[in-house]
Design a protein around this motif. Sequence first.
Motif, PDB file in Angstrom:
ATOM      1  N   PRO A   1       0.927  -1.198  -0.050  1.00 24.16           N
ATOM      2  CA  PRO A   1       0.022  -0.072  -0.007  1.00 24.16           C
ATOM      3  C   PRO A   1       0.831   1.276   0.088  1.00 24.16           C
ATOM      4  N   PRO A   2       0.342   2.395  -0.450  1.00 19.59           N
ATOM      5  CA  PRO A   2       1.079   3.711  -0.345  1.00 19.59           C
ATOM      6  C   PRO A   2       1.604   3.809   1.082  1.00 19.59           C
ATOM      7  N   ILE A   3       2.739   4.531   1.267  1.00 14.79           N
ATOM      8  CA  ILE A   3       3.251   4.826   2.651  1.00 14.79           C
ATOM      9  C   ILE A   3       2.299   5.327   3.525  1.00 14.79           C
ATOM     10  N   GLU A   4       1.616   6.139   2.947  1.00 16.31           N
ATOM     11  CA  GLU A   4       0.604   7.169   3.691  1.00 16.31           C
ATOM     12  C   GLU A   4      -0.388   6.250   4.470  1.00 16.31           C
ATOM     13  N   ALA A   5      -0.838   4.911   3.850  1.00 16.94           N
ATOM     14  CA  ALA A   5      -1.407   4.089   4.584  1.00 16.94           C
ATOM     15  C   ALA A   5      -0.660   3.291   5.733  1.00 16.94           C
ATOM     16  N   LEU A   6       0.484   3.208   5.723  1.00 14.94           N
ATOM     17  CA  LEU A   6       1.366   2.833   6.859  1.00 14.94           C
ATOM     18  C   LEU A   6       1.897   3.326   7.998  1.00 14.94           C
ATOM     19  N   ILE A   7       2.181   4.668   7.587  1.00 17.49           N
ATOM     20  CA  ILE A   7       2.439   5.407   8.715  1.00 17.49           C
ATOM     21  C   ILE A   7       1.746   6.664   9.073  1.00 17.49           C
ATOM     22  N   VAL A   8       1.976   7.666  10.112  1.00 15.69           N
ATOM     23  CA  VAL A   8       1.158   8.478  10.143  1.00 15.69           C
ATOM     24  C   VAL A   8       1.941   9.820  10.030  1.00 15.69           C
ATOM     25  N   HIS A   9       3.170   9.753   9.662  1.00 15.57           N
ATOM     26  CA  HIS A   9       3.736  10.964   9.231  1.00 15.57           C
ATOM     27  C   HIS A   9       3.240  11.522   7.751  1.00 15.57           C
ATOM     28  N   ARG A  10       3.276  12.727   7.442  1.00 22.93           N
ATOM     29  CA  ARG A  10       2.691  13.349   6.385  1.00 22.93           C
ATOM     30  C   ARG A  10       3.464  14.656   5.910  1.00 22.93           C
ATOM     31  N   ALA A  11       3.253  15.280   4.790  1.00 20.41           N
ATOM     32  CA  ALA A  11       3.943  16.289   4.224  1.00 20.41           C
ATOM     33  C   ALA A  11       5.355  16.409   4.340  1.00 20.41           C
ATOM     34  N   GLY A  12       6.025  17.289   4.840  1.00 21.49           N
ATOM     35  CA  GLY A  12       7.341  17.454   4.997  1.00 21.49           C
ATOM     36  C   GLY A  12       8.219  16.372   5.586  1.00 21.49           C
ATOM     37  N   MET A  13       7.475  15.880   6.851  1.00 20.55           N
ATOM     38  CA  MET A  13       8.031  14.956   7.631  1.00 20.55           C
ATOM     39  C   MET A  13       8.255  13.649   6.872  1.00 20.55           C
ATOM     40  N   LEU A  14       7.563  13.492   6.000  1.00 23.31           N
ATOM     41  CA  LEU A  14       7.378  11.831   5.486  1.00 23.31           C
ATOM     42  C   LEU A  14       8.603  11.765   4.665  1.00 23.31           C
ATOM     43  N   LEU A  15       9.681  11.116   5.070  1.00 20.08           N
ATOM     44  CA  LEU A  15      10.863  11.074   4.342  1.00 20.08           C
ATOM     45  C   LEU A  15      11.313   9.748   3.525  1.00 20.08           C
ATOM     46  N   ILE A  16      10.158   8.776   3.794  1.00 19.05           N
ATOM     47  CA  ILE A  16      10.614   7.333   2.919  1.00 19.05           C
ATOM     48  C   ILE A  16       9.488   7.541   1.849  1.00 19.05           C
ATOM     49  N   ASP A  17       9.642   7.095   0.691  1.00 21.43           N
ATOM     50  CA  ASP A  17       8.981   7.049  -0.839  1.00 21.43           C
ATOM     51  C   ASP A  17       7.859   5.779  -0.609  1.00 21.43           C
ATOM     52  N   ARG A  18       8.411   4.786  -0.379  1.00 17.15           N
ATOM     53  CA  ARG A  18       7.552   3.576  -0.298  1.00 17.15           C
ATOM     54  C   ARG A  18       8.132   2.244   0.380  1.00 17.15           C
ATOM     55  N   ILE A  19       7.448   1.354   0.396  1.00 15.41           N
ATOM     56  CA  ILE A  19       8.087   0.028   0.915  1.00 15.41           C
ATOM     57  C   ILE A  19       8.136  -0.745  -0.464  1.00 15.41           C
ATOM     58  N   ILE A  20       9.669  -1.409  -0.363  1.00 20.52           N
ATOM     59  CA  ILE A  20       9.572  -2.254  -1.472  1.00 20.52           C
ATOM     60  C   ILE A  20       9.769  -3.814  -1.114  1.00 20.52           C
ATOM     61  N   GLY A  21      10.076  -4.094  -0.097  1.00 19.33           N
ATOM     62  CA  GLY A  21      10.132  -5.605   0.421  1.00 19.33           C
ATOM     63  C   GLY A  21       9.704  -5.736   1.734  1.00 19.33           C
ATOM     64  N   ARG A  22       9.118  -7.089   1.960  1.00 17.45           N
ATOM     65  CA  ARG A  22       8.935  -7.685   3.260  1.00 17.45           C
ATOM     66  C   ARG A  22       8.978  -9.247   3.113  1.00 17.45           C
TER      67      ARG A  22
END
Length: 151
Positions: free
Chosen positions: A5-26
């Motif tokens: 899922p998009p990173i915004e669906a996994l962590i609460v960080h938003r806007a400028g403090m969202l520093l990672i783009d995406r999950i690529i592996g698990r």
Amino acid sequence: MTEFPPIEALIVHRAGMLLIDRIIGREDEVVTSEVVIRSDQLFFQPGRGVPAYVGFELMAQTISASDGLDRRDEGLPPVVGLLLGCRKYAVSRTFFTQGERLVTEVTPLISDEGMTAFRCRILDDAGEELASATINAYRPDDLSAFLRSQQ
């Protein structure tokens, strides 16, 4: 290839403090994220890039995303976790450069009642380790109750 899922669906960080783009592996318990260093990022310094100490936050956000994946599997939303500390943060350089793709890998070492220690690494495209650390985090079952109990 697994779709995440998009990173915004996994962590609460938003806007400028969202520093990672995406999950690529698990795989097993190891979660990996990706970020491409861009000039529009909060900590970017023109002509230099992003200071390597920001790698600590890349690790912390990847830990948060790992927890978000686990919670999503249980049908739960992401929540705030608490960063307790870091041991032996080591970097091989002082800046991550514009356009560089970084992969952050987090592996839980021990876990007990919401408290977890993670081995963390940041790698470049060639797989060279750029940073490493052990990070301790805690996610209480009820953050509000936990914070009230600390007053």
